[in-house]
Design an enzyme around this catalytic site. Sequence first.
Site, mmCIF file in Angstrom:
data_model
loop_
_atom_site.group_PDB
_atom_site.id
_atom_site.type_symbol
_atom_site.label_atom_id
_atom_site.label_comp_id
_atom_site.label_asym_id
_atom_site.label_seq_id
_atom_site.Cartn_x
_atom_site.Cartn_y
_atom_site.Cartn_z
ATOM 1 N N MET A 42 -3.891 69.793 37.560
ATOM 2 C CA MET A 42 -5.316 70.120 37.719
ATOM 3 C C MET A 42 -5.895 70.532 36.377
ATOM 4 O O MET A 42 -5.284 71.315 35.647
ATOM 5 C CB MET A 42 -5.450 71.289 38.703
ATOM 6 C CG MET A 42 -6.770 72.037 38.650
ATOM 7 S SD MET A 42 -6.713 73.612 39.568
ATOM 8 C CE MET A 42 -6.965 73.076 41.235
ATOM 9 N N ASN A 43 -7.112 70.000 36.031
ATOM 10 C CA ASN A 43 -7.888 70.669 34.988
ATOM 11 C C ASN A 43 -9.283 70.971 35.517
ATOM 12 O O ASN A 43 -9.392 71.562 36.609
ATOM 13 C CB ASN A 43 -7.808 70.015 33.608
ATOM 14 C CG ASN A 43 -8.260 68.586 33.471
ATOM 15 O OD1 ASN A 43 -7.627 67.681 33.979
ATOM 16 N ND2 ASN A 43 -9.348 68.346 32.755
ATOM 17 N N ASP A 44 -10.344 70.653 34.822
ATOM 18 C CA ASP A 44 -11.685 71.204 35.097
ATOM 19 C C ASP A 44 -12.118 71.249 36.568
ATOM 20 O O ASP A 44 -11.881 70.298 37.319
ATOM 21 C CB ASP A 44 -12.775 70.342 34.443
ATOM 22 C CG ASP A 44 -12.482 69.969 33.029
ATOM 23 O OD1 ASP A 44 -11.529 70.478 32.456
ATOM 24 O OD2 ASP A 44 -13.236 69.140 32.505
ATOM 25 N N GLN A 60 -10.424 67.969 38.366
ATOM 26 C CA GLN A 60 -9.764 66.914 37.614
ATOM 27 C C GLN A 60 -8.288 66.941 38.009
ATOM 28 O O GLN A 60 -7.619 67.974 37.900
ATOM 29 C CB GLN A 60 -9.932 67.161 36.108
ATOM 30 C CG GLN A 60 -11.347 66.924 35.619
ATOM 31 C CD GLN A 60 -11.666 65.449 35.554
ATOM 32 O OE1 GLN A 60 -11.271 64.757 34.630
ATOM 33 N NE2 GLN A 60 -12.382 64.943 36.552
ATOM 34 N N TRP A 68 -1.510 65.789 32.238
ATOM 35 C CA TRP A 68 -2.790 65.082 32.308
ATOM 36 C C TRP A 68 -2.496 63.590 32.383
ATOM 37 O O TRP A 68 -1.560 63.097 31.755
ATOM 38 C CB TRP A 68 -3.618 65.423 31.056
ATOM 39 C CG TRP A 68 -5.026 64.929 31.137
ATOM 40 C CD1 TRP A 68 -6.083 65.585 31.664
ATOM 41 C CD2 TRP A 68 -5.523 63.664 30.677
ATOM 42 N NE1 TRP A 68 -7.219 64.823 31.573
ATOM 43 C CE2 TRP A 68 -6.909 63.634 30.972
ATOM 44 C CE3 TRP A 68 -4.959 62.543 30.067
ATOM 45 C CZ2 TRP A 68 -7.725 62.536 30.658
ATOM 46 C CZ3 TRP A 68 -5.765 61.449 29.762
ATOM 47 C CH2 TRP A 68 -7.130 61.466 30.062
ATOM 48 N N PHE A 104 -13.813 61.191 35.084
ATOM 49 C CA PHE A 104 -13.849 62.475 34.384
ATOM 50 C C PHE A 104 -14.835 63.424 35.071
ATOM 51 O O PHE A 104 -15.466 63.094 36.068
ATOM 52 C CB PHE A 104 -14.222 62.258 32.910
ATOM 53 C CG PHE A 104 -13.044 61.882 32.034
ATOM 54 C CD1 PHE A 104 -11.862 61.398 32.569
ATOM 55 C CD2 PHE A 104 -13.128 62.014 30.649
ATOM 56 C CE1 PHE A 104 -10.781 61.053 31.753
ATOM 57 C CE2 PHE A 104 -12.065 61.675 29.825
ATOM 58 C CZ PHE A 104 -10.885 61.193 30.373
HETATM 59 C C1 FRU Z 1 -12.561 69.124 29.568
HETATM 60 C C2 FRU Z 1 -12.421 67.623 29.664
HETATM 61 C C3 FRU Z 1 -13.751 67.006 30.032
HETATM 62 C C4 FRU Z 1 -13.341 65.708 30.654
HETATM 63 C C5 FRU Z 1 -12.093 66.091 31.384
HETATM 64 C C6 FRU Z 1 -11.057 65.009 31.461
HETATM 65 O O1 FRU Z 1 -11.423 69.844 29.836
HETATM 66 O O2 FRU Z 1 -11.923 67.103 28.448
HETATM 67 O O3 FRU Z 1 -14.637 66.869 28.948
HETATM 68 O O4 FRU Z 1 -14.331 65.216 31.519
HETATM 69 O O5 FRU Z 1 -11.548 67.218 30.704
HETATM 70 O O6 FRU Z 1 -10.013 65.364 32.307
#
Ligand code: FRU
Length: 508
Positions: A42-44, A60, A68, A104
């Site tokens: 998981m990210n954003d 994300q 990632w 994204f």
């Molecule tokens: C920020 C970012 C966003 C992008 C996403 C990709 O953490 O780089 O700018 O949309 O992560 O996963």
Amino acid sequence: MRRVAGPSFPLWESRGYESHFSNYVDEEERPFLHLTPLVGWMNDPNGFSYYGGRYHLFYQYNPYDTKWGPMHWGHAVTDDFIHWDYLPVAIAPDMPYDDGGGCFSGSALTLPDGKHLLMYTGVAPGGRRLDGKAVDRQVQCLAIGDGHEYQKYEDNPVIGENMLPEGCTSEHFRDPKIWQEDDGTYRCVVANLAEDELGQILLFSSEDVFHWKYEGVLLKNDGTYGRMWECPDYFELDGKQLLMLSPQDMLPVRHDFHGGNNTICFIGHVDEETGSFVPESCQTVDHGIDFYATQTTMTADGRRVMVAWMQNWDTVTSVDPDDRIFGSMIIPREISVVDDRLYQWPVRELENRRLNRVAYEGIHLDSALLSLDGIAGRCIDLNVTVRSADENNPYSEFTLWFAQDETYHSSLRYRPSKGELKVNRTRSGSRRAFKHYRKCIVGGERDELTFRLILDKKSAEFFFNDGEQTMTITIPTDQSADGISFFAEGSVLLDVEKFDLAATTTNQ
Ligand code: FRU
């Protein structure tokens, strides 16, 4: 010109994968109260919105690995920001020409016909740098759904590279935040890297969300705040206009704007004549180590609530190979502006999880390391006030140790003469040569410090002086290290209140 096709990751495959492999996630691996990916990475936070009577939070998501990778939108819903129900993957990078390189970050809102709109960045091959090098290009796309199933809009992208004015790159053009104006029209802000290698926030407008018009640059980086800017959010709060965003490649400025990836908040106003944003001040949103990519939404009862990714791009390689999930959100925070500063506080719903109150008042603490009966744990809500026992002879230092046993501890240190706080996880069990501490300065009255600490297994979120400053860190420390101790240089009086935090709602 026909664009080159990118890869494609079918939605059905990701749904099948997550529903099967999430069974292999050891539930002990998950924190009690924080949202983590169903499985994988998981990210954003994305698409944070109130829809159909519940709060939706997308994220994300790479279900296939704890790294990632191909970006999907994971999906969860909540009534109280603490308990989350997972829903199946919402969108996958399955359109080779528009988003095969990743779906994204982006945002969401409710359309007039009651449908849920997701606006996201599609990444696909087909871009070209000034020097001719082939790169991915980023465009803004839509998906429309019912809170469960989403269909990508057939005329994606709705904001393509052809709409970018001179001087913008399409290689870094992402993270649309959409909202509806009072007159029913729509706006969105999108982050962009200009050809001079500095980030900027572009503003677009639309009558119907499908046709967009470029309005101009809302704010451009003058080189003070890193390079590229990511994840913008733009909203009014307490009579001020706020622009929050996450710069990459920051150089630190004393204890503010620490190095690397950061999240900052411009507070300002809108110029009545031009409609443009006029920043008046800028502050670091969180002074800890693990905090990035904020997104806010309005609650049904009128609160502005913020979420963020509780991680740091420079340390994401430190995954335990046995883990099946990586990444987490913060506990959502209510935010406000007081005297032109951003204040943050855990959502009030967290208080419904408190039980087993243990409290001490006016404990006299000198140089010995003190622990108090009943004050321990790794999933707790701890409130502490510290002040000089004798105002003519002020203390010079106060330290809290947490997640502590004979081998490990993390700490918070306060030096009232400088108003300086330092959070330190050097001895938390990390085997990596990362940055393990950060500092910040508190304002106002400095002898007395009040703070709240939310510990949830592998994270610590500090809120100082009613939320004037926050510091968020993750810690790898084994759960058996659950001690808490206090130490002072000089003589202090200490008030301590601790609650255990329960995985389900309590009535206390
Ligand atoms: C920020 C970012 C966003 C992008 C996403 C990709 O953490 O780089 O700018 O949309 O992560 O996963």
